[in-house]
Design an enzyme around this catalytic site. Structure first.
Site, PDB file in Angstrom:
ATOM      1  N   ASP A 115      -5.025   5.904   5.005  1.00 51.63           N
ATOM      2  CA  ASP A 115      -3.896   5.108   5.501  1.00 51.63           C
ATOM      3  C   ASP A 115      -4.362   3.869   6.273  1.00 51.63           C
ATOM      4  OD1 ASP A 115      -1.047   4.762   6.000  1.00 51.63           O
ATOM      5  OD2 ASP A 115      -1.474   5.321   8.084  1.00 51.63           O
TER       6      ASP A 115
ATOM      7  N   GLU B 203      -2.562   3.990  18.091  1.00 51.96           N
ATOM      8  CA  GLU B 203      -1.098   3.984  18.056  1.00 51.96           C
ATOM      9  C   GLU B 203      -0.559   5.111  18.926  1.00 51.96           C
ATOM     10  OE1 GLU B 203       0.541   2.699  13.978  1.00 51.96           O
ATOM     11  OE2 GLU B 203      -0.977   4.184  13.525  1.00 51.96           O
TER      12      GLU B 203
ATOM     13  N   LYS C 187      -1.685 -10.899  10.577  1.00 52.09           N
ATOM     14  CA  LYS C 187      -1.477 -10.896  12.035  1.00 52.09           C
ATOM     15  C   LYS C 187      -2.110 -12.154  12.631  1.00 52.09           C
ATOM     16  CE  LYS C 187      -1.171  -5.896  12.632  1.00 52.09           C
ATOM     17  NZ  LYS C 187       0.099  -5.589  13.279  1.00 52.09           N
TER      18      LYS C 187
ATOM     19  N   LYS D  15       0.833  -1.184   0.000  1.00 54.40           N
ATOM     20  CA  LYS D  15       0.000   0.000   0.000  1.00 54.40           C
ATOM     21  C   LYS D  15       0.883   1.255   0.000  1.00 54.40           C
ATOM     22  CE  LYS D  15      -1.837   1.317   3.895  1.00 54.40           C
ATOM     23  NZ  LYS D  15      -1.173   2.036   4.989  1.00 54.40           N
TER      24      LYS D  15
ATOM     25  N   HIS E 179      -1.100  -5.996   5.578  1.00 50.55           N
ATOM     26  CA  HIS E 179      -0.387  -6.824   6.564  1.00 50.55           C
ATOM     27  C   HIS E 179      -1.263  -7.182   7.759  1.00 50.55           C
ATOM     28  CE1 HIS E 179       0.468  -2.959   8.572  1.00 50.55           C
ATOM     29  NE2 HIS E 179       0.775  -3.653   9.653  1.00 50.55           N
TER      30      HIS E 179
ATOM     31  N   HIS F 156      -6.930  -1.503   6.388  1.00 51.92           N
ATOM     32  CA  HIS F 156      -6.854  -2.373   7.569  1.00 51.92           C
ATOM     33  C   HIS F 156      -8.192  -2.490   8.306  1.00 51.92           C
ATOM     34  CE1 HIS F 156      -2.713  -2.068   6.654  1.00 51.92           C
ATOM     35  NE2 HIS F 156      -2.414  -1.001   7.367  1.00 51.92           N
TER      36      HIS F 156
HETATM   37  C1  BG6 Z   1       0.551   0.969   8.076  1.00 52.71           C
HETATM   38  C2  BG6 Z   1       0.256   2.436   8.108  1.00 52.71           C
HETATM   39  O1  BG6 Z   1      -0.116   0.347   7.013  1.00 52.71           O
HETATM   40  O2  BG6 Z   1       0.140   0.371   9.297  1.00 52.71           O
HETATM   41  C3  BG6 Z   1       0.942   3.081   9.289  1.00 52.71           C
HETATM   42  O3  BG6 Z   1       0.705   3.032   6.908  1.00 52.71           O
HETATM   43  C4  BG6 Z   1       0.582   2.376  10.576  1.00 52.71           C
HETATM   44  O4  BG6 Z   1       0.607   4.471   9.373  1.00 52.71           O
HETATM   45  C5  BG6 Z   1       0.811   0.881  10.440  1.00 52.71           C
HETATM   46  O5  BG6 Z   1       1.397   2.903  11.622  1.00 52.71           O
HETATM   47  C6  BG6 Z   1       0.280   0.137  11.642  1.00 52.71           C
HETATM   48  O6  BG6 Z   1       0.695  -1.209  11.556  1.00 52.71           O
HETATM   49  P1  BG6 Z   1       0.934  -2.056  12.884  1.00 52.71           P
HETATM   50  O7  BG6 Z   1       1.219  -3.430  12.377  1.00 52.71           O
HETATM   51  O8  BG6 Z   1       2.086  -1.421  13.595  1.00 52.71           O
HETATM   52  O9  BG6 Z   1      -0.333  -1.959  13.668  1.00 52.71           O
END
Ligand code: BG6
Length: 492
Positions: free
Chosen positions: A236, A217, A183, A149, A179, A241
């Site tokens: 994003d 986050e 998980k 992405k 991704h 996600h």
């Molecule tokens: C990414 C985003 O796809 O996922 C980021 O571009 C984000 O902004 C990240 O921080 C979060 O992934 P994870 O696995 O750390 O929750």
């Protein structure tokens, strides 16, 4: 010990091979798969960039980066040395035909190997890279392409990328990565729902009051300001996600765990999302942007300072109320929220059941908390079921909320692999079940686009929230207006 399925000999060619994703995620993931013996001795990792490094220079770079991300490497010098020997670096300018020779020569050595072309580069290079691969005769029947992405900025650009890549690779060779689907807890959601008979009879509007999906986050945008400022939390995180998580919670049971069956069911959910009109957006979407504050005790700058003191109105937080218009979910809201620089790092899905219809315990109906099933994606991955129990002892019946806790780390006592480990091996195996199909990506954009348009036309800016807090107060009001609250972890 986990059971390992070995993969066929492969060449993993990473475009953007010196970039942040390659260093932070791809190389550590490949190292772990190699360490566990999943890569055959003749498999190679070929980084492509314009960095002008030779193999030795690239190996040195990966060596020091891996030590940053995998502290236990210090005890594994032999594994590390073996992995580094697999690495090569090639300098290619994708637009320059003459610069592809070296890659062509290198790949000629492993003609029958599976070829994985991992595009961890800017999306505007996806098309030209695919054209270059084809023009240089590098695309074999055994080749796959992985798209990172952002997959476009809107529906039109997503379609353009899909067309460009689709002109070179067949749909079954294209792996659009999200991704979150790799998980452990997300995969466990499928197992929890479809390998247990307990939940499915309750998995509908008859028993479920609402669902919450939170990805919170503590990090800010850091060095990614250029990308993030043109994107924001909706593009994003939500378009991909959060919607993917929603699909896995809401989809009908697929007839089998099969690439098309699972993706067909997810697509139906994306198509059943209730469209948000301009009026809905005003009521059902809250945007925020962080200002200065304290995160984990340390002062942090505002978003605007992080993106060079601009007056940007990009959202770093969003909360939405969404409905799935189908028989199973009618009247069950899905509340989604995600943000950066919040007070905690926590990704979770909360399935909130309906309250008991009647209390037999005199005078204490209001203190009976409805049951909730919480899937913790990170940190401390696991599943928690909230129940009511009687406090022990005499003196009448006193009720207390308690929970049954399944911590994956404690139960399985093994390292939980990073999402990229699983997904990279699925690419080599040619299994796209956990990747997004073209129609899914486009359906997600088609749903998100009117929201983005309504927000762009709005005179309201994102609400400010101090870094290190739970986000703007309006997000709390969004759910409280419906007589509900965001889930807060209760202590033992
Ligand atoms: C990414 C985003 O796809 O996922 C980021 O571009 C984000 O902004 C990240 O921080 C979060 O992934 P994870 O696995 O750390 O929750």
């Amino acid at each position: 010990m986990p059971q390992l399925m070995s993969v066929a000999p492969c060449e993993i060619v990473v475009f953007g091979g010196t970039g942040d994703l390659a260093m932070r995620k791809l190389m550590p993931a490949l190292y772990h798969r190699d360490r566990d013996g999943q890569l055959t001795p003749d498999s190679r990792v070929i980084a492509v960039s314009r960095a002008g490094l030779d193999d030795a220079g690239y190996r040195d770079k990966v060596d020091s980066e891996l030590r940053r991300f995998i502290p236990e490497l210090i005890h594994e010098p032999d594994f590390l040395a073996r992995f580094l020997q697999r690495l090569h670096h090639i300098t290619v300018d994708v637009a320059e035909h003459s610069t592809w020779d070296e890659l062509r020569t290198l790949l000629a050595d492993g003609k029958d190997h599976v070829r994985v072309f991992y595009l961890a580069c800017a999306p505007q290079l996806f098309g030209p890279t695919c054209v270059g691969l084809q023009a240089n005769g590098l695309v074999t029947d055994n080749s796959r392409v992985v798209l990172e992405k952002p997959l476009g900025h809107d529906l039109v650009s997503a379609r353009r990328i899909n067309d460009e890549v689709g002109a070179v690779f067949a749909e079954e060779q294209i792996f659009r990565i999200d991704h979150y689907l790799g998980k452990e807890t997300v995969q466990n959601l499928l197992v929890l729902r479809f390998a247990n008979s307990l939940l499915e009879p309750l998995w509908n509007s008859g028993a479920i009051d609402h669902v919450q999906i939170t990805v919170a986050e503590t990090i800010g945008v850091g060095g990614r300001g250029d990308y993030y400022d043109g994107s924001g939390a909706i593009r994003d995180m939500v378009q991909n996600h959060l919607l993917q998580l929603l699909c896995l919670v809401a989809m009908e049971p697929p007839s089998r765990l099969d690439r098309e069956a699972v993706r067909d069911e997810k697509l139906k959910i994306l198509q059943a999302l209730s469209p948000l009109t301009i009026g809905d957006v005003e009521r059902c979407v809250v945007r925020g942007q962080y200002t200065v504050g304290l995160v984990e005790g340390a002062p942090v700058p505002s978003y605007q300072d992080e993106v060079d003191g601009s007056t940007s109105t990009t959202e770093t937080f969003v909360a939405l109320k969404v409905e799935v218009q189908n028989w199973r979910w009618s009247g069950v809201p899905f509340y989604l929220r995600t943000g950066k620089r919040l007070d905690r790092r926590a990704s979770e899905i909360v399935v909130q059941f309906r309250p008991v219809p009647h209390s037999i315990f005199p005078g204490i109906k209001d203190s009976i908390s409805p049951n909730a099933l919480v899937l913790r994606l990170q940190p401390d991955e696991g599943v928690r079921l909230h129940l009511m129990a009687k406090e022990p002892g005499p003196g009448g019946v006193r009720l207390r909320p308690v929970h049954l806790n399944l911590s994956f780390a404690e139960t399985f006592k093994s390292r939980l692999p990073d999402a990229y480990e699983r997904l990279l091996m699925d690419v080599v195996r040619g299994n796209p079940t956990l990747f997004m199909r073209r129609d899914e990506v486009e359906a997600a954009w088609a749903w998100v686009e009117p929201i983005l348009a309504a927000l762009a036309a709005s005179i309201d800016s994102p609400r400010r929230y101090a870094a290190g807090t739970g986000g703007p107060a309006a997000a709390i009001a969004l759910i409280e207006r419906d007589g509900r609250t965001w889930y807060e972890e209760i202590s033992e």
